[in-house]
Motif scaffolding. Structure first.
Motif, PDB file in Angstrom:
ATOM      1  N   ILE A 106     -15.908 -25.355  93.523  1.00 69.17           N
ATOM      2  CA  ILE A 106     -15.040 -25.950  92.495  1.00 69.17           C
ATOM      3  C   ILE A 106     -13.577 -25.594  92.711  1.00 69.17           C
ATOM      4  N   LYS A 107     -13.294 -24.469  93.352  1.00 74.79           N
ATOM      5  CA  LYS A 107     -11.897 -24.056  93.515  1.00 74.79           C
ATOM      6  C   LYS A 107     -11.136 -24.949  94.502  1.00 74.79           C
ATOM      7  N   ALA A 129     -17.126 -30.662  88.035  1.00 80.21           N
ATOM      8  CA  ALA A 129     -17.808 -29.478  87.509  1.00 80.21           C
ATOM      9  C   ALA A 129     -19.246 -29.809  87.103  1.00 80.21           C
ATOM     10  N   ILE A 130     -19.433 -30.954  86.459  1.00 77.08           N
ATOM     11  CA  ILE A 130     -20.776 -31.358  86.031  1.00 77.08           C
ATOM     12  C   ILE A 130     -21.675 -31.617  87.238  1.00 77.08           C
ATOM     13  N   LEU A 131     -21.129 -32.275  88.248  1.00 72.18           N
ATOM     14  CA  LEU A 131     -21.917 -32.555  89.455  1.00 72.18           C
ATOM     15  C   LEU A 131     -22.352 -31.262  90.142  1.00 72.18           C
ATOM     16  N   LEU A 132     -21.434 -30.298  90.230  1.00 77.01           N
ATOM     17  CA  LEU A 132     -21.773 -29.028  90.863  1.00 77.01           C
ATOM     18  C   LEU A 132     -22.755 -28.226  90.006  1.00 77.01           C
ATOM     19  N   LYS A 180     -21.542 -17.994  92.299  1.00 72.97           N
ATOM     20  CA  LYS A 180     -20.542 -17.812  93.357  1.00 72.97           C
ATOM     21  C   LYS A 180     -20.418 -19.089  94.189  1.00 72.97           C
ATOM     22  N   LYS A 181     -21.550 -19.714  94.493  1.00 71.39           N
ATOM     23  CA  LYS A 181     -21.521 -20.970  95.251  1.00 71.39           C
ATOM     24  C   LYS A 181     -20.771 -22.046  94.464  1.00 71.39           C
ATOM     25  N   PHE A 182     -21.061 -22.130  93.166  1.00 70.49           N
ATOM     26  CA  PHE A 182     -20.365 -23.087  92.297  1.00 70.49           C
ATOM     27  C   PHE A 182     -18.861 -22.835  92.351  1.00 70.49           C
ATOM     28  N   TYR A 183     -18.465 -21.579  92.173  1.00 70.31           N
ATOM     29  CA  TYR A 183     -17.041 -21.228  92.146  1.00 70.31           C
ATOM     30  C   TYR A 183     -16.369 -21.552  93.473  1.00 70.31           C
ATOM     31  N   ASP A 184     -17.027 -21.200  94.575  1.00 69.77           N
ATOM     32  CA  ASP A 184     -16.438 -21.445  95.890  1.00 69.77           C
ATOM     33  C   ASP A 184     -16.214 -22.926  96.145  1.00 69.77           C
ATOM     34  N   GLU A 238      -7.362 -25.833  90.627  1.00 72.07           N
ATOM     35  CA  GLU A 238      -6.554 -24.689  91.053  1.00 72.07           C
ATOM     36  C   GLU A 238      -7.025 -23.409  90.373  1.00 72.07           C
ATOM     37  N   LYS A 239      -6.901 -22.299  91.090  1.00 71.30           N
ATOM     38  CA  LYS A 239      -7.434 -21.022  90.632  1.00 71.30           C
ATOM     39  C   LYS A 239      -6.803 -20.554  89.332  1.00 71.30           C
ATOM     40  N   SER A 240      -5.574 -21.025  89.035  1.00 71.36           N
ATOM     41  CA  SER A 240      -4.898 -20.600  87.797  1.00 71.36           C
ATOM     42  C   SER A 240      -5.588 -21.138  86.557  1.00 71.36           C
TER      43      SER A 240
END
Length: 961
Positions: free
Chosen positions: A13-14, A58-61, A7-11, A18-20
């Motif tokens: 990276i968005k 994404a890789i960094l996160l 969830k932290k990653f997603y919050d 873009e969410k699409s």
């Protein structure tokens, strides 16, 4: 529901992506998580990245939160190397940029270009890329290189390892290194000096260890993709080149490859092939060993069971069905730069085989239209065999290599081993010239004894290949998960430890595709198997290979053909087991838009599916279930019975809106119409400036009965109602121009009776209303039979999709023609063509493509215009009748690559053969598209004066007297 670090990653990276293009839902995670292999893991997050900045973020996160990441291109890999239960990053559809270098001597490209497209780009230079896997029409270059996929001609001398020059990489810590850029390398030395030092230490250690160095040379003297590629340590001195070549075959476990530069190879113009038939597999292998030193570029072995799987394919001679058991084919290819050398090659091969007995005489052909059928059949063996499996079983393909001198004996033992373990349908085929064979068997994993059977069989294969012949357990399909437990046994502890050192250097946290290649779990290859639950006969034979996706216009947008089948199988499984009813409801709900509503149903997926599976037909079947209610049936029948009343209403409405367009202008009307569509929840169809006005009503002309040139012309209901758009260069209705063109060529035009109520049925079929579709096609068929005097005269329909359905469902005595087909066959010799100096684009509709008429469309266009462009990256437009008005996002995505080509080539107009497709093409291409008939009419004049048949008849009668 994402939890914890995910969830932290997603919050985080968005804010970058873009969410699409970020998926966490059950539907897309399951669909996108599936590849061509026989394992399944479902990712928690799927990312469709569009550039390297997004991948880097994404890789960094992922590094920050210690979350594993797996990279995917086309997903045609077979060994479980492109799946994950963590984060999956796609680098496919958005990663297609390229630059041709040094007059075609090299090419720099992103990882999402399909292999066949690379060869298409290089073809004008007389070059091609080295690797030539059987999946080249579907696999993307990133996956080809990262798996070191080779193929039928390249062997070990022209594979990815030998032809890669440089790469742009993103490491596990987010660092970007471009090995083709001096400045980037210098910066990397400063920031990663210890990394470079360790590469050099490994290099020196390997070279100093003579036994290990010799072991590496021996293992890579044949095809080998088992484990990480450690041969760079003995092949190269430069640490950066070692890094580049370590990437080849690394399966995304070391770094992300954002770009690569590869040298091309010569593509000889003269080629010949022969399908040779030997009494048994040992004879066939011995013949290959004999041919090895000769001028043979490929020798593909196909055993009797494999032959049986393709014996009904076009291009396979009928006599193959009569072969006794054991007969084995070897498909041989030889190439040269001139005809004389090619003939000499053929004679030398014949001489080498003079002492071998063959079941049939050896016959070479140098005709591409003949030998290409053989090679297409060879490429389709795996899916064809998989298609013959028992429904519900898993098709497994393994990939081994032996040293050529061991080939006959080892192959016979392998064939016996397959039979001894009860795999009666087991097939052996593949690249015999390189000692590389694939073997296919169908396996069920439902019972413990079946799992034990598979486990014991793989152990026996390991013993045969490694212990008896010191061959390769994986020759070109990559290690993945299914051979990870055997890597150390094949290579030995010392080499395996070197591989682990490499992995630890590049990926110290083990976050990049963990579990692939390096895996300490000895049973990782017997876990997480797919289930292939039967769904419907239209799709049950699908093996999820992904070959369909290159022609599926919604792949990368909503779902692909493969993914639609994956989801339907899971829905069916859950309906049977009831193990998670909430998940089932979610899958059914979300499939509605992603699976049903956004499928164009064009059937192009079937053209690249080796089994010819048309997922569009299955989606129409699902739509028919939705439309089975009394209300839907009642209104659809009412529309079918009263089409003649509906047509004038549509014409009037289109003319009215066109008038409003003229008064209000494009910008204002677009804003108003867009507002209404938004307020309606997108239930009101999209209006664009390309919307046509109403067509004029067709008017039959008197027919000269004396004229033998007659044609029945059926203007589709679309062309009867939709005229040109406001900005179109040609202002007359299509049926009027078609009638004029036909008469210009000397034809008398016959219209079928009650034409205003006639339709081919396609609008009903696309919605799943099969009963009404068949009703309309039957009515039209009867009218055409009558008008053509039982097939005496040809029938022309001006709309390609309509003609396609007519051909499939109507009486074969009717001679049915699509526009360019009719022009090519009947009009080109009756008209004078004056080529105009213009750049025009043509669009081959899905039905034109399926009927094989694209070359004719191009030929007709080239007879009219000096410069004709057929955009290479544009397939089906996705308009799909009226769906383009209701789901314009599909049309926009399908044509995303059109406008750049139109702008670059300075195209002035576009031409096709379907009015609704032309609306979408005009809107998204930026230039008006109209029927090719308009262009032909504009550039042509009659070849001869019109014949006075009454006068001619009178003269004939007088002469008789």
């Amino acid at each position: 529901m994402l939890k914890g670090d995910y969830k932290k990653f997603y919050d985080e990276i968005k804010s970058t992506i873009e969410k699409s293009r970020l998926y966490t839902d059950e539907v897309r995670n399951l669909a996108y998580g599936t590849d061509a292999g026989f394992y399944r893991l479902t990712p928690k997050i799927v990312i469709r990245a569009k550039d390297e900045a997004e991948v880097q973020k994404a890789i960094l996160l992922a590094n920050k939160y210690n979350l594993p990441v797996t990279f995917r291109a086309a997903g045609t890999s077979l060994a479980g190397q492109a799946i994950t239960d963590s984060i999956l990053i796609f680098a496919g559809k958005n990663w297609t940029n390229y630059d041709v270098l040094n007059n075609g001597e090299a090419i720099r490209m992103q990882p999402g270009i399909v292999g066949a497209r690379v060869n298409q780009i290089l073809a004008p230079y007389g070059r091609k890329m080295g690797p030539d896997p059987a999946s080249i029409n579907s696999a993307m270059i990133g996956g080809i290189v990262m798996n070191n996929a080779s193929g039928m001609n390249c062997g070990t001398h022209e594979n990815s390892y030998k032809t890669i020059l440089s790469a742009r990489l993103i490491f596990a810590d987010g660092t970007i290194l471009d090995t083709g850029d001096t400045k980037s390398k210098e910066e990397f030395k400063k920031t990663h000096g210890d990394f470079i030092r360790q590469i050099e230490e490994m290099r020196d250690k390997v070279r100093a260890n003579k036994k290990l160095a010799e072991r590496i040379r021996f293992k890579y003297s044949i095809k080998n993709t088992t484990g990480l590629s450690i041969n760079p340590f003995i092949d190269y001195t430069d640490p950066f080149q070692i890094i580049v070549n370590l990437m080849v075959g690394s399966e995304g476990t070391l770094a992300f490859m954002a770009e690569l530069t590869m040298k091309s190879v010569d593509n000889p113009k003269f080629k010949a092939s022969a399908m040779m038939y030997f009494p048994d597999i040992v004879n066939a292998c011995e013949a290959v060993v004999t041919m090895k030193p000769g001028p043979v570029d490929a020798a593909e072995l196909i055993d009797r069971i494999a032959l049986r799987s393709v014996e009904n394919e076009s291009g396979i001679p009928a006599f193959v069905k009569d072969f006794p058991e054991g007969v084995t084919a070897v498909l041989v290819e030889t190439m040269a730069n001139n005809k004389k050398d090619l003939d000499n090659n053929i004679n030398e091969i014949r001489s080498l085989l003079k002492d071998y007995k063959t079941v049939r005489p050896i016959e070479f052909t140098d005709k591409p239209e003949e030998y290409s059928k053989y090679w297409n059949i060879r490429k389709g063996v795996f899916p064809a065999v998989g298609g013959l499996r028992e429904i519900g079983t898993t098709c497994i393909i393994e990939d081994v290599a032996f040293h050529i001198e061991d080939l006959p004996e080892a192959t016979a033992k392998l064939q016996k081993l397959i039979a001894d373990y009860g795999y009666k349908g087991g097939v052996i085929y593949g690249h015999a010239l390189e000692g590389n064979f694939h073997f296919i068997f169908n396996q069920n994993f439902d019972k413990p004894e079946e799992l034990e059977q598979y486990k014991n069989f793989m152990t026996a294969v390991d013993h045969l290949v490694v212990d008896e012949y010191d061959g390769s357990l994986k020759a070109e399909h990559g290690t993945g998960r299914n051979m990870a437990p055997f890597v150390e046994h094949e290579w030995g502890t010392e080499a395996y430890q070197l591989m682990k050192e490499v992995k630890n250097l590049f990926d110290p946290k083990n976050l990049l595709n963990p579990g692939v290649i390096i895996n300490d779990d000895p049973e990782c290859n017997i876990k997480h198997f797919k289930t292939l639950t039967p769904v419907h006969e239209l799709v049950d034979m699908c093996i999820e290979c992904g070959f369909c996706e290159v022609n599926c216009l919604t792949a990368g947008f909503s779902l692909s053909a493969r993914q639609r089948t994956v989801l339907q199988r899971e829905i069916k499984r859950l309906e049977i087991t009831h193990e998670d009813d909430e998940r089932l409801k979610e899958l059914i709900k979300n499939f509605k838009y992603l699976g049903e509503e956004t499928c164009a149903g064009d059937g192009l997926c079937a053209t690249s599916c080796p089994l010819g599976i048309d997922t569009g037909k299955y989606i129409k079947y699902l739509r028919s279930l939705d439309m089975a209610g009394d209300k839907a049936q009642k209104y659809s029948k009412m529309a079918a019975d009263n089409l003649y009343k509906i047509g004038p209403v549509i014409r009037g409405g289109l003319t009215f809106v066109n008038g409003v367009h003229t008064v209000m202008g494009t910008t204002l009307l677009g804003a108003v119409a867009g507002g209404f569509r938004t307020l309606s929840g997108n239930n009101i169809p999209l209006w664009t400036s390309s919307m046509p006005k109403g067509a004029k009503k067709p008017v039959p002309h008197p027919i000269n009965k004396e004229n033998p040139l007659k044609v029945v012309y059926f203007p589709s209901c679309i062309s009867q109602t939709m005229g040109p758009a406001k900005g179109d260069p040609y202002k007359e209705s299509l049926h009027k121009v078609t009638q004029k063109l036909l008469e210009k060529a000397g034809y008398e035009v016959i219209f079928p009776e009650r034409m205003a109520n006639l339709c081919c049925g396609t609008p009903w079929e696309s919605k799943g209303l099969i009963k009404q579709a068949n009703q309309k096609s039957s009515e039209l068929e009867a009218a055409l039979v009558k008008a053509s005097e039982n097939g005496k005269y040809p029938v022309l329909c001006d709309t390609s999709p309509c003609l396609y359905r007519m051909r499939n469902v109507m009486d074969k005595t009717l001679k049915l023609y699509e526009p360019v087909e009719f022009i090519h066959e009947f009009l080109m010799d009756k008209l004078n063509f004056k080529i105009v100096d213009e750049v025009v684009a043509i669009h081959s509709t899905c039905t034109t493509t399926k009927m094989g008429l694209t070359p004719i469309l191009k030929e007709v266009a080239e007879a009219c215009a000096k410069h004709v462009i057929l955009p290479a990256e544009v397939g089906c437009c996705g308009f799909a009748g009226d769906r383009g008005f209701n789901f314009p996002e599909v049309n926009k995505y399908a044509l995303r690559n059109l406008h750049p080509v139109i702008a670059k080539e300075k195209v002035v107009a576009g031409y096709s053969n379907s009015r609704t497709c032309e609306i979408g093409l005009s809107h998204n291409g930026g230039v008006p598209y109209q029927s090719i008939i308009y262009l032909v009419d504009r550039v042509t004049t009659p070849k001869a004066e019109k014949v006075n048949y009454k006068k001619k008849k009178a003269e004939k009668q007088m002469a008789a007297i």
